[in-house]
Design a protein around this motif. Structure first.
Motif, short mmCIF file in Angstrom:
data_model
loop_
_atom_site.label_atom_id
_atom_site.label_comp_id
_atom_site.label_asym_id
_atom_site.label_seq_id
_atom_site.Cartn_x
_atom_site.Cartn_y
_atom_site.Cartn_z
N SER A 1 -9.10 -0.80 1.21
CA SER A 1 -8.49 -1.85 0.39
C SER A 1 -7.95 -2.97 1.28
O SER A 1 -8.11 -4.15 0.98
N ARG B 1 -8.86 5.16 1.11
CA ARG B 1 -8.64 3.96 0.30
C ARG B 1 -7.77 2.93 0.99
O ARG B 1 -7.96 1.73 0.82
N ARG B 2 -6.80 3.39 1.79
CA ARG B 2 -5.90 2.43 2.44
C ARG B 2 -6.69 1.46 3.31
O ARG B 2 -6.54 0.25 3.23
N ALA C 1 -6.76 0.61 -3.78
CA ALA C 1 -5.70 1.27 -3.02
C ALA C 1 -5.10 2.45 -3.77
O ALA C 1 -4.68 3.43 -3.16
N VAL C 2 -5.01 2.35 -5.09
CA VAL C 2 -4.33 3.41 -5.84
C VAL C 2 -5.31 4.44 -6.36
O VAL C 2 -5.07 5.65 -6.27
N TRP C 3 -6.42 3.98 -6.92
CA TRP C 3 -7.33 4.91 -7.59
C TRP C 3 -8.53 5.26 -6.72
O TRP C 3 -9.47 5.87 -7.19
N TRP D 1 2.36 1.63 -3.45
CA TRP D 1 1.44 1.93 -4.55
C TRP D 1 0.64 3.19 -4.31
O TRP D 1 0.42 3.97 -5.23
N ALA D 2 0.15 3.34 -3.09
CA ALA D 2 -0.91 4.33 -2.88
C ALA D 2 -0.42 5.64 -2.29
O ALA D 2 -1.06 6.66 -2.45
N ASP D 3 0.72 5.63 -1.59
CA ASP D 3 1.12 6.87 -0.94
C ASP D 3 1.72 7.86 -1.92
O ASP D 3 2.14 7.50 -3.02
N LEU E 1 0.83 -1.20 0.00
CA LEU E 1 0.00 0.00 0.00
C LEU E 1 0.86 1.25 0.00
O LEU E 1 0.61 2.19 -0.75
N PHE F 1 -5.35 -3.37 -5.57
CA PHE F 1 -4.61 -2.20 -6.05
C PHE F 1 -5.54 -1.18 -6.67
O PHE F 1 -5.29 0.02 -6.60
#
Lengths: 502, 546
Positions: B170, B166-167, B159-161, A450-452, A447, B156
């Motif tokens: 997901s 979202r964290r 988590a990403v979009w 990818w997400a931060d 996470l 993902f």
């Protein structure tokens, strides 16, 4: 007269040169690396890594010819055996060692550490592992163990200007020696009872039972505990996080894969060849080690902020998975064979995915200079390929199909449930719950990547060196292939030790 | 025409998306147009194969597995690459192949932050492989692998979009689902070893369960493990808590795929694996499943009434709708399971459509706070009407697809399969009926607050609020057409599923009749209605011997 007596007392054992060829090649390469250093001094630095790497590949050649030959070769009255199991494990050691050299190449050169000595020690340690795979005797097991451990103590302290590394080296050394002492005490008890150091002899005494039951039990417990240290099974894992964090990262990769696998080799040989007749002693012991390792490793891993420490605790948990099949291995010889295959399969897949994860950590840490998880934030933005690679490796460690790790876990579950008894099922459920806990911290790292948001400063591209790239490609390819076509790995790991052990 | 796809059509359809992924990996990320074209072409190609599969599908024998491929996959564990399609899986496979291109078309100019179409589209295509694979797999290990493949891409995608939270969302999604599937795997393995089956093929394990007399206790435990695995995915109350979070945070397309297909993997698992393999345990568990289903219906509906966010409301309505599906399954009757499959297809289309609409509204208003919205019909009349139609479809208006999922499910619980407590199920029926009233309540309330009235001041002169765009039309029109078509002529689905359900339930019902006296069976009145044990369709397991 004197010489005649000597001849009577010492009969030169028949040596099977073909069987010993891998060890001989490895030894020569180690000697060559040292010689190059002595002769060429500083000028040798650029080529040492290449020589060591090529040497390891050369070592793989006799392994291949032996595998093609296919016959079991027994030497020294059964103390040293080259069979399928030994060959597979040797191959894992050699390949893992090769990847570690790829990982080390730039790290050691750029850190301005001693290079030739580093590779010399690495090869010596590998030599110990390769010997370990063939050892079926308490003495040769112990010699191999020390041969692989002592260079590792030095390598852990290789970043000698760093206080953490020094501390790690000392800690590893003290704990290692302590474990050796415990193990030796156990071995002495077993020798005292059986009058032999050969595992097969020990097995017959152990199986017979008799008056010495309590001594045998104590011996088995001590020996297993000693190797529990080597494979970092809880509660003998406490050295791992500090050592992993302090050691140079390639050495950490080496410890977490090769050194752990070596501990497992010894454990497997002991359990299947030495103690197989007395499952009521080691099965509960292994059951507890497995359940405790999985649970403790995972729960503590949840709280880590440093990725190397997290990998250390995750390694403890993975040890729990690897050791779990042994908890039911004594039920029947058929199940024993399956348990052995499951553990070896797990080791092979684990080697690829864990080395791969360390390869990514080393590559990314080249840019960020830190192994704190926060420094991996937003890696997807500036290093997408690396992030995908990390996803493959951590996903595989978590056991998500179609990545290799799923088959490893599947094999463990398969053996546990096929035992058909409550303990097997209970351990399977513990393992299932732990698979989920483990996912939490692996997914948290992903996470972050990818997400931060990426930190603003220095979003330079990550430059991959050729050696790191090859390490990534090897590990990634193996992880994927083993996951999609598990048949490939299963064919090699379908080994047995019980035919020999009787 | 001769069936050209026999033997390799399924494999082609399942793995074609991965070929698309491979091509896209070779194209640099900046060439966005190319990525879109490749992804769309791939998904359309898969849909085209789907059409061919449908055309050559033998409608006379929907209970038989068709397009079967049976190869050894992992020899050591005797797991096979065994795939096939029968009437139960065909509608869901087609739904998947249909929804994915619509999602790609919709995404065309709508890529959520942080954009990156390459990665986004690759994830969608990987998802497609996983979803199709799950529906075609006829081997437990293969099923498990495909079942899990969808996890990472969806993780993902959220988590990403995803949205701000979202964290959390997901991770929750990932952990809940993996927990279920880990226990599911243990159940599969336990079943495999207890039956002493020679392979993991569904049909073989099912036959062996009957032949080897696996103990009742073991069956109940194993069913419990599968129940957790599938029930979390569905999601059933009380395992539903991951769903509202995942839906709310996921990007529009993620929500659509989640609602349209991923949830169905769970219900499909029940009707494909859990019930046919463990009929005795299913009978024991069915009242409890039914209970949780109706609790889910009521709880979902009440949850909807409490929501302030459009997306979250639709997510809770999913919980309620999947409750109807599970109720139909819990009756263990031919009728109920047919209704359940219809419910899955209908829910997939309607809720998918609602999430599309919610996403488009979010693009325009930048909020989905119900209290701030209003007057959609004034500012964007076409969109307002589409929203109205979907809401009506969702609440089960006859003539639209939703009706055929809900109504037969309720009806089927009037007379559940033999061996199930009739009074209990009739109580469930009444509660579920109340649930439909609540559903009408919250959905109409939603429609009223969002679409009716005058636009609120803050959006009154906002130029961003435009009517349906071209890409939206292209993505939505086919879905709307299907909703109406199935609503008018439900036999489109029932015709396909009926034979397959019959064949798969045959064993299950036989077991039940054995336990009943004639008098009881007569009292239940089931025998005549559902031809229990009458010998109709005694071709045993439809797939055996294929």
């Amino acid at each position: 007269m004197g010489s005649q007596l000597l001849l009577l007392a010492f009969e030169r054992p028949a040596l099977d040169w073909h069987a010993l060829a891998p060890e001989i090649v490895l030894l020569s390469v180690g000697g060559l690396v040292t010689l190059i250093d002595i002769v060429f001094l500083e000028r040798a630095r650029p080529i040492t890594a290449a020589v060591a790497g090529l040497g390891l590949l050369a070592t793989a050649i006799p392994l291949l010819t032996l595998a093609l030959d296919g016959s079991d070769r027994v030497m020294f009255g059964g103390a040293y055996v080259v069979d399928e199991f030994a060959l597979v494990m040797k191959a894992i050691f050699i390949l893992a060692g090769y990847v570690v050299i790829l990982l080390s190449t730039n790290y050691v050169a750029e850190g301005e550490y001693w290079e030739n000595e580093y590779y010399g020690l690495l090869l010596a340690s590998l030599m110990g592992m390769v010997m370990m795979a063939s050892s079926r005797d308490l003495v040769s097991l112990f010699v191999a163990l020390e041969l692989l451990s002592i260079p590792a103590y030095l390598m852990v302290a290789w970043r000698k200007r760093d206080i953490r590394s020094t501390e790690a080296g000392l800690k590893y050394y003290l704990m290692g020696v302590f474990a050796s002492a415990v193990m030796l005490y156990g071995m002495s008890l077993l020798f005292g009872v059986s009058g032999s150091t050969l595992l097969t002899d020990i097995n017959s005494v152990v199986t017979a039972g008799g008056a010495s039951v309590s001594v045998v039990t104590l011996g088995i417990v001590f020996v297993v505990a000693g190797f529990g240290f080597k494979v970092s099974a809880a509660p003998f894992h406490t050295w791992a996080p500090d050592v992993y964090q302090g050691a140079p990262t390639p050495v950490t990769a080496f410890l977490s894969v090769a050194s752990k696998a070596a501990g497992f080799v010894a454990l497997l040989a002991l359990v299947f060849v030495g103690f197989y007749g007395r499952p009521e002693v080691w099965e509960p012991l292994v059951w507890t080690l497995a359940a405790v390792s999985m649970t403790v490793g995972n729960l503590i891993a949840l709280r880590q902020t440093n990725i190397v420490r997290m990998m250390a605790y995750s390694g403890v948990a993975q040890t729990g998975f690897m050791i779990a099949p042994l908890a039911v291995a004594g039920h029947s010889t058929a199940l024993g064979d399956q348990a052995l295959s499951a553990t070896v399969t797990y080791l092979a897949i684990y080697a690829a995915m864990n080395l791969g994860a360390f390869a990514v950590i080393i590559s990314l840490a080249r840019r960020t200079g830190s192994a704190e998880m926060s420094s991996f934030a937003g890696a997807f933005r500036y290093a997408p390929a690396m992030t995908v690679a990390m996803t493959i490796f951590l996903g595989s460690l978590a056991g998500i199909p179609p990545l290799g790790g799923w088959f490893a876990k599947f094999e463990v579950f398969r053996v546990l449930t096929s035992s058909g008894d409550t303990w097997g099922y209970a351990l399977a459920v513990v393992a299932a719950v732990n698979a989920v806990i483990a996912l939490y911290y692996y997914a948290s790292v992903l996470l972050r990547m990818w997400a931060d948001e990426a930190p603003d400063e220095g979003v330079a591209d990550v430059t991959l060196t050729p050696s790191l790239l090859s390490a990534l490609v090897i590990c990634g390819g193996v992880t994927l292939v083993f996951g999609v076509l598990p048949q490939v790995v299963a064919r090699f790991t379908d080994v047995s030790l019980l035919a020999l052990g009787g | 025409m001769e069936n050209l796809l026999d033997g390799w059509g399924i494999t082609l359809a399942t793995f074609s998306p991965l070929v698309g992924v491979a091509i896209m990996l070779l194209i640099p990320g900046e060439r966005e147009e190319r990525h879109k074209v490749v992804a769309l072409a791939t998904s359309l190609w898969v849909a085209f194969i789907g059409v061919l599969l449908l055309l050559w599908f033998d409608m006379g024998e929907t209970g038989r597995l068709q397009y079967v491929v049976d190869e050894m996959w992992i020899d050591v564990i005797r797991s096979r690459y065994l795939v096939g399609i029968d009437g139960m899986s065909l509608p869901l496979i087609l739904l998947t192949m249909f929804i994915v291109p619509m999602c790609i078309i919709y995404s065309w100019n709508h890529f959520p932050e942080p954009r990156n179409p390459k990665a986004f589209l690759i994830l969608i295509l990987i998802l497609e492989t996983g979803m199709i694979g799950t529906f075609v797999a006829q081997d437990m290990v293969l099923f498990f692998v495909f079942f899990e493949i969808v996890l990472l891409p969806m993780f993902f995608m959220i988590a990403v979009w995803g949205g701000d939270d979202r964290r959390y969302a997901s991770l929750k999604f990932f952990l809940f689902t993996l927990f279920g599937s880990a226990l599911m795997l243990v159940s599969f393995l336990a079943l495999f070893f207890l039956t002493g089956a020679e392979s993991f093929a569904f049909t073989e394990v099912a036959d062996n369960v009957l032949a080897h007399g696996v103990s009742r206790t073991a069956q109940l435990w194993i069913f419990g493990g599968m129940f957790l695995g599938f029930g979390i995915k569905v999601p059933m109350f009380p395992f539903h808590t991951w769903l509202p979070d995942a839906h709310t945070q996921a990007p529009t397309v993620g929500s659509v795929i989640l609602a349209a297909v991923l949830l169905k993997l769970g219900t499909y698992g029940f009707i494909r694996i859990a019930i046919p393999l463990l009929p005795e345990a299913a009978v024991e568990w069915a009242p409890w499943i039914g209970l949780l289903a109706v609790v889910g219906i009521i709880y979902g509906a009440l949850g909807c009434l409490a929501q302030t966010d459009v997306k979250r409301l639709i997510a809770f309505s999913s919980v309620a709708h999947m409750g109807f599906v599970m109720l139909g399954i819990a009756t263990l009757t031919d009728f109920g399971i047919n209704a359940a499959i219809m419910g899955m297809v209908a829910h997939g289309l309607i809720t998918g459509m609602l999430f599309f609409l919610a996403g488009s509204m979010k693009d325009r208003y930048h909020t989905l706070e119900i209290s701030r919205l209003g007057g959609l019909l004034v500012q964007a009349p076409r969109m307002g009407w589409i929203f109205g139609i979907c809401v009506m479809a969702s609440l089960g208006l006859p003539g639209l697809a939703g009706f055929w999922g809900e109504f037969p499910a309720i009806l089927s619980s009037y007379s559940p399969a033999n061996g199930l407590p009739v009074e209990t199920f009739r109580t469930f029926m009444v509660v579920a009926a109340v649930g439909t009233v609540l559903a009408a309540g919250y959905l109409l309330w939603l429609l009223q607050r969002v679409a009716f009235g005058n636009p609120p001041e803050e959006f009154a002169d906002n130029p961003e609020i435009v009517d349906v765009t071209r890409h939206e039309w292209m993505a939505w029109a086919p879905i709307l057409a299907l909703i109406v078509a199935i609503g008018v002529y439900p036999n489109l689905v029932f015709r396909v599923t009926d034979g397959a359900v019959d064949a798969s339930l045959n064993d299950c019902l036989q077991v039940n009749t054995a336990e009943l006296t004639d008098a009881e069976a007569e009292a239940l009145g089931c025998a005549a209605v559902y031809e229990v044990g009458s010998g109709g369709g005694h071709d045993d397991h439809a797939a055996a011997g294929n």
